[in-house]
Write an enzyme that holds these catalytic residues in place. Sequence first.
Site, PDB file in Angstrom:
ATOM      1  N   LYS A  22      45.777  33.330  31.364  1.00  0.00           N
ATOM      2  CA  LYS A  22      45.820  34.623  30.765  1.00  0.00           C
ATOM      3  C   LYS A  22      46.935  35.548  31.196  1.00  0.00           C
ATOM      4  O   LYS A  22      47.864  36.004  30.330  1.00  0.00           O
ATOM      5  CB  LYS A  22      44.405  35.514  30.668  1.00  0.00           C
ATOM      6  CG  LYS A  22      44.591  36.844  29.879  1.00  0.00           C
ATOM      7  CD  LYS A  22      43.502  37.832  30.615  1.00  0.00           C
ATOM      8  CE  LYS A  22      43.513  38.192  32.065  1.00  0.00           C
ATOM      9  NZ  LYS A  22      43.479  39.945  32.118  1.00  0.00           N
ATOM     10  N   ASN A  23      47.220  35.680  32.470  1.00  0.00           N
ATOM     11  CA  ASN A  23      48.188  36.594  33.102  1.00  0.00           C
ATOM     12  C   ASN A  23      49.329  36.190  33.240  1.00  0.00           C
ATOM     13  O   ASN A  23      50.027  36.645  33.289  1.00  0.00           O
ATOM     14  CB  ASN A  23      47.625  37.180  34.484  1.00  0.00           C
ATOM     15  CG  ASN A  23      46.664  38.137  34.405  1.00  0.00           C
ATOM     16  OD1 ASN A  23      46.142  38.659  33.431  1.00  0.00           O
ATOM     17  ND2 ASN A  23      45.548  38.176  35.417  1.00  0.00           N
ATOM     18  N   CYS A 117      41.435  47.271  32.774  1.00  0.00           N
ATOM     19  CA  CYS A 117      39.944  47.038  33.180  1.00  0.00           C
ATOM     20  C   CYS A 117      39.925  48.423  34.269  1.00  0.00           C
ATOM     21  O   CYS A 117      41.007  48.798  34.820  1.00  0.00           O
ATOM     22  CB  CYS A 117      39.933  45.958  34.364  1.00  0.00           C
ATOM     23  SG  CYS A 117      39.150  44.373  33.350  1.00  0.00           S
ATOM     24  N   ARG A 122      45.605  52.508  39.078  1.00  0.00           N
ATOM     25  CA  ARG A 122      46.773  51.303  38.358  1.00  0.00           C
ATOM     26  C   ARG A 122      48.041  52.312  37.935  1.00  0.00           C
ATOM     27  O   ARG A 122      48.064  52.314  36.776  1.00  0.00           O
ATOM     28  CB  ARG A 122      46.129  50.798  37.171  1.00  0.00           C
ATOM     29  CG  ARG A 122      44.719  50.145  37.651  1.00  0.00           C
ATOM     30  CD  ARG A 122      44.157  49.121  36.722  1.00  0.00           C
ATOM     31  NE  ARG A 122      45.002  47.838  36.677  1.00  0.00           N
ATOM     32  CZ  ARG A 122      44.751  46.675  36.086  1.00  0.00           C
ATOM     33  NH1 ARG A 122      43.543  46.861  35.210  1.00  0.00           N
ATOM     34  NH2 ARG A 122      45.428  45.827  35.957  1.00  0.00           N
ATOM     35  N   ASP A 305      41.458  39.234  42.037  1.00  0.00           N
ATOM     36  CA  ASP A 305      40.796  38.810  40.603  1.00  0.00           C
ATOM     37  C   ASP A 305      39.634  37.741  41.006  1.00  0.00           C
ATOM     38  O   ASP A 305      39.036  37.304  40.000  1.00  0.00           O
ATOM     39  CB  ASP A 305      41.584  38.045  39.562  1.00  0.00           C
ATOM     40  CG  ASP A 305      42.641  39.222  39.144  1.00  0.00           C
ATOM     41  OD1 ASP A 305      42.263  40.369  39.162  1.00  0.00           O
ATOM     42  OD2 ASP A 305      43.768  38.937  38.539  1.00  0.00           O
ATOM     43  N   ARG A 397      37.642  39.041  27.207  1.00  0.00           N
ATOM     44  CA  ARG A 397      39.056  39.537  27.265  1.00  0.00           C
ATOM     45  C   ARG A 397      39.983  38.351  28.001  1.00  0.00           C
ATOM     46  O   ARG A 397      41.303  38.459  27.715  1.00  0.00           O
ATOM     47  CB  ARG A 397      39.259  40.666  28.115  1.00  0.00           C
ATOM     48  CG  ARG A 397      38.939  41.888  27.414  1.00  0.00           C
ATOM     49  CD  ARG A 397      39.075  43.285  28.220  1.00  0.00           C
ATOM     50  NE  ARG A 397      40.448  43.138  28.793  1.00  0.00           N
ATOM     51  CZ  ARG A 397      41.010  44.135  29.392  1.00  0.00           C
ATOM     52  NH1 ARG A 397      40.303  45.159  29.837  1.00  0.00           N
ATOM     53  NH2 ARG A 397      42.327  44.078  29.783  1.00  0.00           N
TER      54      ARG A 397
HETATM   55  C1  EPZ Z   1      48.064  42.127  37.465  1.00  0.00           C
HETATM   56  O1  EPZ Z   1      47.539  43.595  37.037  1.00  0.00           O
HETATM   57  C2  EPZ Z   1      46.796  41.616  36.477  1.00  0.00           C
HETATM   58  N1  EPZ Z   1      46.831  41.962  35.236  1.00  0.00           N
HETATM   59  C3  EPZ Z   1      45.622  41.904  37.203  1.00  0.00           C
HETATM   60  O2  EPZ Z   1      44.589  41.187  36.490  1.00  0.00           O
HETATM   61  C4  EPZ Z   1      45.557  41.774  38.646  1.00  0.00           C
HETATM   62  O3  EPZ Z   1      44.165  41.829  39.250  1.00  0.00           O
HETATM   63  C5  EPZ Z   1      46.771  42.269  39.284  1.00  0.00           C
HETATM   64  O4  EPZ Z   1      48.009  41.804  38.756  1.00  0.00           O
HETATM   65  C6  EPZ Z   1      46.944  41.892  40.743  1.00  0.00           C
HETATM   66  O5  EPZ Z   1      47.019  40.401  40.883  1.00  0.00           O
HETATM   67  C7  EPZ Z   1      47.660  41.113  34.241  1.00  0.00           C
HETATM   68  O6  EPZ Z   1      48.538  40.297  34.682  1.00  0.00           O
HETATM   69  C8  EPZ Z   1      47.667  41.842  32.974  1.00  0.00           C
HETATM   70  P1  EPZ Z   1      49.708  45.225  40.272  1.00  0.00           P
HETATM   71  P2  EPZ Z   1      48.833  44.761  37.578  1.00  0.00           P
HETATM   72  O7  EPZ Z   1      50.651  45.908  39.286  1.00  0.00           O
HETATM   73  O8  EPZ Z   1      50.069  44.313  37.036  1.00  0.00           O
HETATM   74  C9  EPZ Z   1      49.584  49.248  42.326  1.00  0.00           C
HETATM   75  C10 EPZ Z   1      42.443  40.489  35.635  1.00  0.00           C
HETATM   76  O9  EPZ Z   1      41.361  40.448  35.911  1.00  0.00           O
HETATM   77  N2  EPZ Z   1      50.632  49.607  41.513  1.00  0.00           N
HETATM   78  O10 EPZ Z   1      50.377  44.109  40.924  1.00  0.00           O
HETATM   79  O11 EPZ Z   1      48.325  46.032  37.059  1.00  0.00           O
HETATM   80  C11 EPZ Z   1      48.279  49.408  41.500  1.00  0.00           C
HETATM   81  O12 EPZ Z   1      47.574  50.754  41.446  1.00  0.00           O
HETATM   82  C12 EPZ Z   1      43.331  41.702  36.352  1.00  0.00           C
HETATM   83  O13 EPZ Z   1      42.854  39.466  35.107  1.00  0.00           O
HETATM   84  C13 EPZ Z   1      51.257  50.943  42.002  1.00  0.00           C
HETATM   85  O14 EPZ Z   1      50.937  51.717  42.765  1.00  0.00           O
HETATM   86  O15 EPZ Z   1      48.472  44.764  39.142  1.00  0.00           O
HETATM   87  C14 EPZ Z   1      47.473  48.386  42.365  1.00  0.00           C
HETATM   88  O16 EPZ Z   1      46.587  49.012  43.396  1.00  0.00           O
HETATM   89  C15 EPZ Z   1      42.711  42.931  36.319  1.00  0.00           C
HETATM   90  N3  EPZ Z   1      52.324  51.248  41.171  1.00  0.00           N
HETATM   91  C16 EPZ Z   1      48.361  47.585  42.989  1.00  0.00           C
HETATM   92  O17 EPZ Z   1      49.534  47.946  42.894  1.00  0.00           O
HETATM   93  C17 EPZ Z   1      52.843  50.480  40.237  1.00  0.00           C
HETATM   94  O18 EPZ Z   1      53.900  50.723  39.474  1.00  0.00           O
HETATM   95  C18 EPZ Z   1      48.578  46.009  42.375  1.00  0.00           C
HETATM   96  O19 EPZ Z   1      49.013  46.199  40.853  1.00  0.00           O
HETATM   97  C19 EPZ Z   1      52.140  49.243  39.818  1.00  0.00           C
HETATM   98  C20 EPZ Z   1      51.026  48.932  40.869  1.00  0.00           C
END
Ligand code: EPZ
Length: 430
Positions: A22-23, A117, A122, A305, A397
């Site tokens: 999915k991701n 989620c 985020r 995840d 989802r």
């Molecule tokens: C992706 O989310 C995945 N979603 C998530 O999948 C997954 O948990 C996550 O990566 C971590 O592997 C999709 O691919 C659609 P991040 P993403 O940006 O991109 C902080 C699932 O269950 N951050 O790596 O949102 C953020 O708050 C899920 O399939 C900032 O501070 O994750 C978080 O604490 C849910 N500023 C951390 O980084 C930013 O600009 C990691 O977020 C971006 C992120």
Amino acid sequence: MEQYAISGGNPLVGEVEIGGAKNAALPILAASLMTDETVLIENMPDVRDTNILLGAMEGIGAHVERIDRHTVKMNAALVHDLYMDGDSLRKIRASYYFLGALLGRFKKATVVLPGGCDIGCRAIDQHIKGFKALGASVQISHGMITASAERLVGSHIYLDIASVGATINILMAAALAEGRTILENAAKEPHVVDLANFLNSMGADIKGAGTDVIRIRGVEKLHRTEYTIIPDQIEAGTFLFAAAATRGDVTVKNVIPKHLESISAKLVEIGCQVWESDDAVRVAASGELGHTYVKTLAYPGFPTDMQPQIVVMLGLSGGTSIVTESIFENRFRYVEELIRMGANIKVEGNTAIIDGVSRYTGASINAPDLRAGAALVIAALAAEGSSVVDDIRYIERGYEDFHLKLQKLGAKIEKVQSERELRKFALKTG
Ligand code: EPZ
């Protein structure tokens, strides 16, 4: 409202075919908008999030044709609108991938600010920082985010956090920028690599994906491609942990075992038997399993995840396990539900202290988000007695035919829509 009715206590046994990730699928769909030529994508998971993105793409003028359940052909030559709003789009995180994709091709996009989620705050500051470094201006107003530029020019960008979403968004915009971009502290997840491979198959020039420095030489135009999405590492891991929690014996097929290393390692550590072949992993568990320590980390560390699923499994293992969540600040909300099923878990800040119990007992529980929902289903499958899992729209989802795949492994689980169906299930399962 749809629910899962589950009668627990059976070991899961058999083989299960894992679908496309999915991701990876979500950014690949968005990136399909970056060319006016036709793109064919295979191994597309048929889950709610991908279907929402496909609907949104049609909404702005892309032509989408489903060749079969997992193959989609798309053509974005007639995209006429760079404004993407809508209730369903607002609910999913990946809507922000349209920003990078449309900014790259059209140098402008307005997209509803992402939901997704509820597992933490985020932020998207790193995405914005990246777009700005490439020469775009970014405004947020009335729940919408707009990025626009006269020209995008390659840049040297250092991410403060190795964010998956920011890495992918910057890759997409930089692929069609002028000159060279160097992205440091990039995310290394398999889906980042898959997106980079997809863009390269369309003529992009991206090197280093999968390491923490990615080099992108901008090209003028992307072209047609045919591409197969990688298998879903998290779906596979979920079935492996379900097998261990129910003391079963399950083979996940059509996987890349390397992507599952951090998961397999934990299974071995707590006493499961694990066998790997080229494209399958088998786990068998019996008797008492041991305890372990887990800290969620960016790839190749243990994935956030998979955190709820491992907690559910460790809740039924001997001794005290400690699981620390280091990626999201609010990803233990499901523990309350697990405690109602008899788990002995205390959450302190971002750490769960788990004293294993010999059994869970069935209960009515709510899925608070996608992965926690899947984890609670595992708990219910392992539990003594019956459970009802509510809010399964979250699970749908990201898991295709979750209950059907579990049924094939011997689970007593059905999707029900009414009290009557629930009673029928109870009568059938005794
Ligand atoms: C992706 O989310 C995945 N979603 C998530 O999948 C997954 O948990 C996550 O990566 C971590 O592997 C999709 O691919 C659609 P991040 P993403 O940006 O991109 C902080 C699932 O269950 N951050 O790596 O949102 C953020 O708050 C899920 O399939 C900032 O501070 O994750 C978080 O604490 C849910 N500023 C951390 O980084 C930013 O600009 C990691 O977020 C971006 C992120």
